[in-house]
Design a protein around this motif. Structure first.
Motif, short mmCIF file in Angstrom:
data_model
loop_
_atom_site.label_atom_id
_atom_site.label_comp_id
_atom_site.label_asym_id
_atom_site.label_seq_id
_atom_site.Cartn_x
_atom_site.Cartn_y
_atom_site.Cartn_z
N GLY A 37 -17.18 29.04 23.08
CA GLY A 37 -17.74 28.44 24.28
C GLY A 37 -17.18 27.04 24.50
N GLY A 38 -16.90 26.72 25.75
CA GLY A 38 -16.37 25.40 26.06
C GLY A 38 -17.33 24.28 25.68
N VAL A 39 -18.62 24.50 25.91
CA VAL A 39 -19.61 23.49 25.55
C VAL A 39 -19.65 23.29 24.04
CG1 VAL A 39 -22.08 22.95 25.56
CG2 VAL A 39 -21.01 23.88 27.62
N GLU A 40 -19.51 24.38 23.28
CA GLU A 40 -19.50 24.26 21.82
C GLU A 40 -18.29 23.47 21.35
OE1 GLU A 40 -19.94 28.61 21.10
OE2 GLU A 40 -21.42 27.93 19.63
N LEU A 41 -17.12 23.75 21.94
CA LEU A 41 -15.91 23.00 21.58
C LEU A 41 -16.09 21.52 21.91
CD1 LEU A 41 -13.01 22.66 20.69
CD2 LEU A 41 -12.27 23.53 22.91
N ALA A 42 -16.63 21.24 23.08
CA ALA A 42 -16.87 19.85 23.47
C ALA A 42 -17.85 19.18 22.51
CB ALA A 42 -17.40 19.79 24.90
N SER A 43 -18.89 19.91 22.12
CA SER A 43 -19.88 19.36 21.19
C SER A 43 -19.25 19.05 19.84
CB SER A 43 -21.04 20.34 21.02
OG SER A 43 -21.94 19.91 20.03
N ALA A 44 -18.43 19.99 19.34
CA ALA A 44 -17.77 19.78 18.05
C ALA A 44 -16.86 18.55 18.11
CB ALA A 44 -16.98 21.01 17.65
N ALA A 45 -16.11 18.41 19.20
CA ALA A 45 -15.24 17.24 19.35
C ALA A 45 -16.06 15.96 19.37
CB ALA A 45 -14.41 17.38 20.63
N ARG A 46 -17.17 15.98 20.11
CA ARG A 46 -18.02 14.78 20.18
C ARG A 46 -18.56 14.40 18.82
NH1 ARG A 46 -23.22 13.92 19.92
NH2 ARG A 46 -23.72 16.13 19.90
N GLN A 47 -18.86 15.38 18.00
CA GLN A 47 -19.46 15.10 16.70
C GLN A 47 -18.47 14.58 15.67
OE1 GLN A 47 -21.34 19.05 16.38
NE2 GLN A 47 -23.23 17.97 15.97
N VAL A 48 -17.28 15.16 15.62
CA VAL A 48 -16.37 14.80 14.52
C VAL A 48 -15.41 13.67 14.86
CG1 VAL A 48 -16.49 17.14 13.58
CG2 VAL A 48 -14.61 16.55 15.11
N TRP A 90 -12.28 18.26 28.74
CA TRP A 90 -11.79 19.34 29.61
C TRP A 90 -12.56 20.63 29.36
CZ3 TRP A 90 -9.06 23.71 27.71
CH2 TRP A 90 -8.50 24.56 28.70
N ALA A 91 -12.79 20.95 28.07
CA ALA A 91 -13.45 22.21 27.71
C ALA A 91 -14.90 22.26 28.15
CB ALA A 91 -13.38 22.41 26.19
N ALA A 92 -15.55 21.10 28.28
CA ALA A 92 -16.97 21.08 28.65
C ALA A 92 -17.22 21.73 30.00
CB ALA A 92 -17.48 19.64 28.65
N ARG A 93 -16.20 21.80 30.85
CA ARG A 93 -16.36 22.40 32.17
C ARG A 93 -16.08 23.89 32.17
NH1 ARG A 93 -12.44 20.86 35.23
NH2 ARG A 93 -11.18 19.76 33.71
N ALA A 94 -15.67 24.43 31.00
CA ALA A 94 -15.29 25.85 30.91
C ALA A 94 -16.37 26.66 30.20
CB ALA A 94 -13.96 25.98 30.16
#
Length: 362
Positions: free
Chosen positions: A123-134, A199-203
């Motif tokens: 999921g794009g939101v999951e990828l965005a979340s992982a990026a935000r965290q690490v 970018w991924a957060a919108r997908a």
């Protein structure tokens, strides 16, 4: 139990009850859902079908945002007390349920069209979340360019994001929607992953296509080329395996702990002091402004650890879910800050040295 045929591996049980293996390990550590059996040689956890009802109730309570201390009351306490706890949190439960419904709807939309044209789809939101965290844990020292990158590993049906600045280490584990092909390994500059996350957060979903010398991200009807770093990332597995087993474990409300750290102001260090079922948070210059929080513990004894408040606060703000599990070995070794909701998230935070009387327990 009549036969070992009734035992389920942690992966099989996770699929049946809708929890991740990371979450099941977290709930075992917190003693709210221990496995029925643990192999003495391998350490593998096994569960039985009669634990499904408790797991389903636990999952529902956690989806509603009920803190672990209160989950234990609902699962194991008297019915009248459980009702009181749930009624007291009714408004918060409703708000968190709306948030959970929105998250589930997003995942369901991504599942409807999930394909695996490359190695991993999530999921794009999951990828965005992982990026935000690490990303906040990545280094900025030009002498060590490798720590300015984030390692992405795809193997064993999971995708892991790892970053370290040598003072802390953040690890986020996700279960992808789809995985295809052999294991993959990718090293991206932290700013590249941060941009990819935005970018991924919108997908609804994003597919990462990893080749030995190149990588691409597919989403939103376009393809993004990802510049791959050739640096050699530190051996984070060795770091984790070298950790001393924790002497103390404490589950605390994440938002309350973050607020207590913030109230310490611009102190040289913030002191976390465990004693019984309380966690005292104070600036290093004394306990006059100490904030005392409730802690859920299974061990006895006391502990006192100092942290750079900015580093600790960043770890707490990057975490997910209403609670964090603090694992303390010694005052001089990394403290593990763990979170299980929305995928496994673990941060190692290096403590700072304290004087013999700084932050002493009262």
């Amino acid at each position: 139990m009549d036969s070992t045929a009734e035992l389920l591996s942690i992966s099989a049980f996770a699929r049946r009850v809708g929890l991740t293996p990371s979450a099941l390990r977290f709930y075992d550590d917190c003693r709210v859902l221990p496995p029925a059996s643990v192999d003495g040689t391998t350490g593998y956890r096994y569960y039985t079908p009669d634990q499904e009802e408790r797991a389903a109730l636990l999952r529902g309570l956690r989806a509603a945002g009920v803190p672990l201390a209160e989950v234990a009351v609902v699962l194991d306490g008297p019915g009248s007390e459980a009702r009181t706890v749930l009624e007291r949190h009714r408004e918060r439960v409703r708000e968190r349920t709306r948030a959970a419904d929105a998250a589930i709807e997003s995942v369901l939309r991504s599942l409807d069209g999930a394909r695996a044209p490359a190695e991993v789809t999530l999921g794009g939101v999951e990828l965005a979340s992982a990026a935000r965290q690490v990303v906040p844990a990545a280094g900025a020292d030009e002498r060590y360019p490798a720590v300015g990158c984030v390692l992405i590993e795809i193997e064993d049906g999971e995708i892991r994001f790892v970053a370290t600045d040598r003072y802390r280490l953040s690890l986020r584990t996700l279960r992808p929607l789809a995985v295809k092909g052999p294991p993959g390994r990718l090293l991206l500059a932290a700013e590249v992953l941060a941009g990819l996350g935005g970018w991924a957060a919108r997908a609804a979903e994003v597919t990462l296509e990893v080749h030995p010398d190149a990588a691409r991200a597919h989403g939103l009807g376009e393809v993004r080329e990802l510049p791959v770093s050739r640096e050699r990332f530190p051996g984070y597995r060795e770091m984790l395996s070298a950790l001393t087993p924790p002497a103390h474990r404490a589950v605390v409300d994440r938002a309350e702990l973050a607020g207590a750290v913030e109230r310490c102001g611009p102190a040289r260090a913030v002191v976390l002091a465990l004693a019984g079922d309380r966690l005292s948070v104070s600036p290093v210059d004394g306990l006059s402004r100490a904030v005392v929080l409730t802690a859920v513990r299974q061990d006895a004894g006391s502990a006192r650890v100092g942290f750079d408040p900015a580093v600790l606060l960043s770890a707490l703000e990057s975490s997910v879910g209403p609670d964090v599990l603090l694992e303390i070995a010694t005052p001089a070794e990394p403290v593990v800050v763990r979170s299980a909701d929305q995928g496994g998230f673990t941060t190692l935070v290096m403590p700072v040295a304290l004087g013999p009387k700084e932050g002493a327990l009262s």
